[in-house]
Design a protein around this motif. Structure first.
Motif, PDB file in Angstrom:
ATOM      1  N   ILE A 121       0.611  -1.249  -0.076  1.00  0.00           N
ATOM      2  CA  ILE A 121      -0.450  -0.099   0.218  1.00  0.00           C
ATOM      3  C   ILE A 121       0.826   1.292   0.111  1.00  0.00           C
ATOM      4  O   ILE A 121       0.814   2.037  -0.664  1.00  0.00           O
ATOM      5  CB  ILE A 121      -0.826  -0.433   1.487  1.00  0.00           C
ATOM      6  CG1 ILE A 121      -1.848  -1.190   1.145  1.00  0.00           C
ATOM      7  CG2 ILE A 121      -1.755   1.620   1.407  1.00  0.00           C
ATOM      8  CD1 ILE A 121      -2.752  -1.248   1.850  1.00  0.00           C
ATOM      9  N   PRO A 122       1.628   1.513   0.452  1.00  0.00           N
ATOM     10  CA  PRO A 122       2.771   2.568   0.923  1.00  0.00           C
ATOM     11  C   PRO A 122       3.293   2.357  -0.327  1.00  0.00           C
ATOM     12  O   PRO A 122       3.528   4.056  -1.259  1.00  0.00           O
ATOM     13  CB  PRO A 122       3.869   2.685   2.038  1.00  0.00           C
ATOM     14  CG  PRO A 122       3.023   1.883   2.729  1.00  0.00           C
ATOM     15  CD  PRO A 122       2.150   0.682   1.730  1.00  0.00           C
ATOM     16  N   ALA A 123       3.774   1.580  -1.367  1.00  0.00           N
ATOM     17  CA  ALA A 123       4.772   1.552  -2.044  1.00  0.00           C
ATOM     18  C   ALA A 123       3.852   1.802  -3.285  1.00  0.00           C
ATOM     19  O   ALA A 123       4.683   3.155  -4.409  1.00  0.00           O
ATOM     20  CB  ALA A 123       5.623  -0.244  -2.104  1.00  0.00           C
ATOM     21  N   ALA A 124       2.430   1.761  -3.480  1.00  0.00           N
ATOM     22  CA  ALA A 124       1.805   1.454  -4.739  1.00  0.00           C
ATOM     23  C   ALA A 124       1.352   3.738  -4.169  1.00  0.00           C
ATOM     24  O   ALA A 124       1.383   3.547  -5.450  1.00  0.00           O
ATOM     25  CB  ALA A 124       0.925   1.419  -4.165  1.00  0.00           C
ATOM     26  N   TYR A 125       1.043   4.044  -2.938  1.00  0.00           N
ATOM     27  CA  TYR A 125       0.920   5.094  -2.827  1.00  0.00           C
ATOM     28  C   TYR A 125       1.769   6.811  -3.500  1.00  0.00           C
ATOM     29  O   TYR A 125       1.793   7.041  -4.027  1.00  0.00           O
ATOM     30  CB  TYR A 125       0.572   5.738  -1.349  1.00  0.00           C
ATOM     31  CG  TYR A 125       0.638   6.904  -0.755  1.00  0.00           C
ATOM     32  CD1 TYR A 125      -0.474   7.877  -1.427  1.00  0.00           C
ATOM     33  CD2 TYR A 125       1.278   7.553  -0.196  1.00  0.00           C
ATOM     34  CE1 TYR A 125      -0.652   9.260  -0.919  1.00  0.00           C
ATOM     35  CE2 TYR A 125       0.845   9.082   0.045  1.00  0.00           C
ATOM     36  CZ  TYR A 125       0.083   9.035  -0.229  1.00  0.00           C
ATOM     37  OH  TYR A 125       0.053  10.566   0.486  1.00  0.00           O
ATOM     38  N   SER A 126       2.287   5.147  -3.280  1.00  0.00           N
ATOM     39  CA  SER A 126       4.051   6.934  -3.988  1.00  0.00           C
ATOM     40  C   SER A 126       4.051   6.627  -5.064  1.00  0.00           C
ATOM     41  O   SER A 126       4.783   7.458  -5.575  1.00  0.00           O
ATOM     42  CB  SER A 126       5.632   5.729  -2.230  1.00  0.00           C
ATOM     43  OG  SER A 126       6.115   4.582  -3.052  1.00  0.00           O
ATOM     44  N   ILE A 127       4.312   5.566  -5.870  1.00  0.00           N
ATOM     45  CA  ILE A 127       4.306   6.039  -6.819  1.00  0.00           C
ATOM     46  C   ILE A 127       3.289   6.498  -7.449  1.00  0.00           C
ATOM     47  O   ILE A 127       3.648   6.864  -9.107  1.00  0.00           O
ATOM     48  CB  ILE A 127       4.698   4.075  -7.747  1.00  0.00           C
ATOM     49  CG1 ILE A 127       5.512   3.431  -7.212  1.00  0.00           C
ATOM     50  CG2 ILE A 127       4.551   4.305  -8.699  1.00  0.00           C
ATOM     51  CD1 ILE A 127       5.680   1.825  -7.113  1.00  0.00           C
ATOM     52  N   ALA A 128       1.960   5.749  -6.962  1.00  0.00           N
ATOM     53  CA  ALA A 128       0.943   7.070  -7.830  1.00  0.00           C
ATOM     54  C   ALA A 128       1.142   8.627  -8.081  1.00  0.00           C
ATOM     55  O   ALA A 128       0.586   9.350  -8.508  1.00  0.00           O
ATOM     56  CB  ALA A 128      -0.251   6.448  -7.297  1.00  0.00           C
TER      57      ALA A 128
ATOM     58  N   SER B 216      10.629   7.250  -9.576  1.00  0.00           N
ATOM     59  CA  SER B 216       9.315   6.437  -9.740  1.00  0.00           C
ATOM     60  C   SER B 216       8.422   5.705 -10.916  1.00  0.00           C
ATOM     61  O   SER B 216       8.356   4.108 -10.843  1.00  0.00           O
ATOM     62  CB  SER B 216       8.541   7.622  -9.202  1.00  0.00           C
ATOM     63  OG  SER B 216       7.025   7.436 -10.263  1.00  0.00           O
ATOM     64  N   ARG B 217       9.257   5.796 -11.898  1.00  0.00           N
ATOM     65  CA  ARG B 217       9.442   5.475 -12.795  1.00  0.00           C
ATOM     66  C   ARG B 217      10.140   4.041 -12.635  1.00  0.00           C
ATOM     67  O   ARG B 217       9.470   2.975 -13.066  1.00  0.00           O
ATOM     68  CB  ARG B 217       9.946   6.590 -14.431  1.00  0.00           C
ATOM     69  CG  ARG B 217       8.651   6.851 -14.674  1.00  0.00           C
ATOM     70  CD  ARG B 217       7.961   6.426 -16.198  1.00  0.00           C
ATOM     71  NE  ARG B 217       8.641   5.721 -16.416  1.00  0.00           N
ATOM     72  CZ  ARG B 217       7.588   4.359 -17.311  1.00  0.00           C
ATOM     73  NH1 ARG B 217       6.243   4.230 -17.206  1.00  0.00           N
ATOM     74  NH2 ARG B 217       7.897   3.692 -17.938  1.00  0.00           N
ATOM     75  N   ALA B 218      11.379   4.099 -12.270  1.00  0.00           N
ATOM     76  CA  ALA B 218      11.830   2.912 -12.298  1.00  0.00           C
ATOM     77  C   ALA B 218      11.655   2.020 -11.419  1.00  0.00           C
ATOM     78  O   ALA B 218      11.501   0.892 -11.877  1.00  0.00           O
ATOM     79  CB  ALA B 218      13.622   3.384 -12.069  1.00  0.00           C
ATOM     80  N   VAL B 219      10.979   2.351 -10.930  1.00  0.00           N
ATOM     81  CA  VAL B 219      10.612   1.588  -9.374  1.00  0.00           C
ATOM     82  C   VAL B 219       8.619   0.637  -9.104  1.00  0.00           C
ATOM     83  O   VAL B 219       8.787  -0.314  -9.493  1.00  0.00           O
ATOM     84  CB  VAL B 219       9.354   2.589  -7.984  1.00  0.00           C
ATOM     85  CG1 VAL B 219       9.257   1.384  -7.283  1.00  0.00           C
ATOM     86  CG2 VAL B 219      11.317   2.949  -7.839  1.00  0.00           C
ATOM     87  N   GLU B 220       8.393   1.696 -10.820  1.00  0.00           N
ATOM     88  CA  GLU B 220       6.974   0.989 -11.222  1.00  0.00           C
ATOM     89  C   GLU B 220       7.627   0.124 -12.327  1.00  0.00           C
ATOM     90  O   GLU B 220       6.920  -1.497 -12.182  1.00  0.00           O
ATOM     91  CB  GLU B 220       6.278   2.217 -11.900  1.00  0.00           C
ATOM     92  CG  GLU B 220       4.677   1.476 -12.381  1.00  0.00           C
ATOM     93  CD  GLU B 220       3.808   2.828 -12.531  1.00  0.00           C
ATOM     94  OE1 GLU B 220       4.352   3.973 -12.975  1.00  0.00           O
ATOM     95  OE2 GLU B 220       2.690   2.525 -13.239  1.00  0.00           O
TER      96      GLU B 220
ATOM     97  N   ASN C 102       7.552  16.790  -3.257  1.00  0.00           N
ATOM     98  CA  ASN C 102       7.391  15.325  -2.915  1.00  0.00           C
ATOM     99  C   ASN C 102       7.633  14.314  -3.692  1.00  0.00           C
ATOM    100  O   ASN C 102       7.634  13.376  -3.610  1.00  0.00           O
ATOM    101  CB  ASN C 102       6.014  15.070  -2.484  1.00  0.00           C
ATOM    102  CG  ASN C 102       5.637  15.834  -1.648  1.00  0.00           C
ATOM    103  OD1 ASN C 102       6.649  16.256  -0.020  1.00  0.00           O
ATOM    104  ND2 ASN C 102       3.830  16.682  -1.666  1.00  0.00           N
ATOM    105  N   GLY C 103       8.041  15.287  -4.977  1.00  0.00           N
ATOM    106  CA  GLY C 103       8.762  14.181  -6.032  1.00  0.00           C
ATOM    107  C   GLY C 103       9.785  13.484  -5.891  1.00  0.00           C
ATOM    108  O   GLY C 103       8.900  12.445  -5.612  1.00  0.00           O
ATOM    109  N   SER C 104      10.942  12.950  -5.031  1.00  0.00           N
ATOM    110  CA  SER C 104      11.183  11.535  -4.837  1.00  0.00           C
ATOM    111  C   SER C 104      11.145  11.135  -3.547  1.00  0.00           C
ATOM    112  O   SER C 104      11.090  10.570  -3.162  1.00  0.00           O
ATOM    113  CB  SER C 104      12.786  10.781  -5.839  1.00  0.00           C
ATOM    114  OG  SER C 104      12.831  12.365  -6.939  1.00  0.00           O
TER     115      SER C 104
END
Lengths: 265, 299
Positions: free
Chosen positions: A77-84, A91-95, B15-17
């Protein structure tokens, strides 16, 4: 299209067979394989329950599945939130990292995973399964939740943030409740996957009654000195019940969730 | 407006990265339990490690040469290909037809859906116990054959070299059809009944409606479905074979995934097993790449 029903009967036949066999003796099963039992007897169920210690197995499975689901949510849940809710290359890389995770046929690493459990001193424990299963679920969970959370308007959280709410608070109080449909899909798909997993459970948690899951306990009924099909059938019916109850309650949601889960990759 | 835009861009920058720290635990978890074992598998495939208590030494590709010279490896490879080539297209085709029928909402559609879905809910251990009974010499299949007078066709299905692998493939197909059908039906449920009615007025039968209406709608699901079934069939056979035939009779039901299992946990040859693991991994990647390519060019 009577053919379809013939075909459905073919799909259903083994299930019918196992349900009726559960109430029969070996002699009855051999002489009249497809006939209903002359007298419905519950004896096999009690015997199977005892001989395979299915009670212990079901409890172990329940503990492992519940704990694994909890960890899956706490991580995804936190991971998805942070990517979204962030953009940029990282962010793209993590996705992409998680989307790519779908494509890794992890079963191939079975032996190496077992060696890892030995290396960290958790071989033949429930704990290693509890830690391991969520990892297998992460790609799907993260991607499904990310897509869902992206559809939540960012403005909703912005006003709360201006009021000084922390990121964690925003996640817990705004995003989590709104994401419930996606969260429940993740729970449903992984409940089935964790509950039914066999090979890792067999080797990592092992065959001892204290740690083995219901799926590992069941086949021990086939290893007895005399093959008793009624007994084996009764055991199978017992361990199918929890999943079927679950399915009965959540039929529509489950089908949709499995479709989404299967095809997001 | 401008002000709002400015503050928004500022906030985004802030809040970027930084926010991505929230995904760190998940990334570490996945790396530890999924990616690390893959690398350790690659390394182990280059050793001659036999069992946990023996010492290991790095032998490089010598281990690969040894495995690739072993006839069992190639018969397992052949069995895996056979299993994939028969099971995956069959379950997709039959599942597609069943899905089409489900979307027509016939009488008893709910029951039909439940029947379809049941195999997807069953664990491999439950399935194997069930089919152990069904394929037994005195089991369901032989019982049915005898009841219609086809005694000559009865067989010890799992214990005979010519039928054991096909029995396993039959279980794969049985497991896959219903699930495929339900997935495709979810996709096809978007087709409005009027389209079918219009087609019927034009004299289209089931076959034409199926291929002209339902197929194009669900076409984009086929790539994903193929991949899924490919992976399932290739990887899940280890558990099924372990419980039903243990690779036998002879080596007739050795598949790559079972060979990997048995070399590590029965045959005391971890290095060998990991070469098979790497092969299986490569086969998996290659299969997914090929499926992706095929379906991209078709769609």
């Amino acid at each position: 299209m009577a053919g379809v029903w013939f075909y459905a009967a073919l799909l259903a036949l083994p299930i019918y067979y196992i349900v009726i066999s559960a109430s029969k003796t070996n002699e009855e099963i051999f002489s009249f394989p497809t006939a209903l039992p002359v007298k419905w007897s519950w004896e096999n169920f009690g015997k199977a329950w005892e001989m395979a210690a299915l009670g212990d197995g079901l409890v172990n499975s329940g503990v492992i599945v519940a704990a694994s689901l909890l960890i899956t949510l706490v991580l995804s849940i936190p991971a998805a939130y942070s990517i979204a809710r962030s953009d940029g290359r990282l962010s793209r890389a993590v996705e992409v990292f998680f989307a790519g995770g779908f494509l890794i046929p992890t079963f191939a690493a079975l032996v190496a995973t077992v060696l890892l459990s030995i290396a960290v001193g958790l071989f033949q424990t429930k704990l290693f399964l509890i830690l391991y299963y969520p990892a297998t679920a992460l790609p799907l969970a993260v991607i499904l939740l990310t897509q869902y959370m992206r559809s939540i308007p960012a403005e909703l959280a912005e006003s709360a943030m201006i009021d000084g709410a922390s990121r964690l608070k925003v996640l817990m109080l705004i995003y989590l409740p709104l994401s419930w449909p996606a969260v429940s899909s993740v729970l449903v798909v992984n409940f089935i996957a964790f509950w039914n997993e066999y090979l890792f459970a067999l080797i990592i948690a092992g065959p001892s009654i204290e740690t083995r899951t219901a799926q590992v306990a069941l086949p021990t009924l086939a290893g007895l000195k005399m093959t008793d099909y009624g007994l084996m059938s009764a055991g199978t019916v017992i361990i199918l019940i929890p999943v079927f109850v679950f399915y009965a309650i959540l039929q529509k949601r489950l089908e949709g969730a499995l479709a989404a889960g299967a095809l997001k990759g | 407006m401008v002000l709002a835009a400015v503050t928004r861009s500022k906030r985004r920058k802030r809040n970027g990265s930084g926010l991505l720290i929230f995904s760190l635990p998940a990334v570490i978890w996945f790396a530890t339990f999924m990616i690390y074992p893959l690398f350790s598998m690659l390394y182990l495939s280059l050793t001659d490690w036999r069992s946990l208590i023996s010492s290991q030494s790095f032998v490089g590709f010598a281990q690969y040469a040894k495995v690739f010279a072993d006839p069992i490896f190639w018969s397992a490879f052949q069995n895996t290909l056979l299993q994939l080539v028969i099971a995956v297209p069959t379950m997709t085709f039959l599942g597609f037809m069943l899905a089409y029928y489900l979307t027509l909402k016939p009488v008893g559609v709910t029951l039909l859906r439940i029947v379809c879905f049941t195999p997807a809910l069953m664990s491999l251990s439950a399935k194997s116990i069930m089919f152990f009974g069904a394929f037994a010499p005195d089991g369901l299949i032989n019982g049915l054959l005898r009841s219609v007078g086809l005694d000559s066709l009865t067989n010890a299905w799992l214990a005979s070299e010519s039928t054991a692998l096909y029995s396993i493939i039959a279980i794969d197909i049985w497991s896959g059809i219903g699930f495929t059908a339900v997935l495709l039906a979810v996709r096809m449920s978007g087709i409005s009944p009027e389209i079918f009615e219009a087609a019927e007025i034009d004299g289209a039968g089931h076959w034409r409606k199926m291929w002209r209406i339902s197929y194009p709608v669900s076409k984009d699901y086929f790539g994903g479905l193929f991949m899924l079934q490919f992976l399932w069939t290739a990887f899940n056979s280890a558990a099924l074979i372990l419980l039903l035939t243990r690779g036998g009779p002879g080596t007739s039901t050795y598949t790559l995934s079972y060979l990997m299992y048995s070399k590590a946990f029965v045959g005391q040859s971890i290095g060998y097993s990991q070469v098979v693991g790497v092969s299986l991994f490569v086969l998996g990647l290659f299969g997914m790449w090929a499926i992706r390519r095929t379906f991209r060019s078709v769609v």
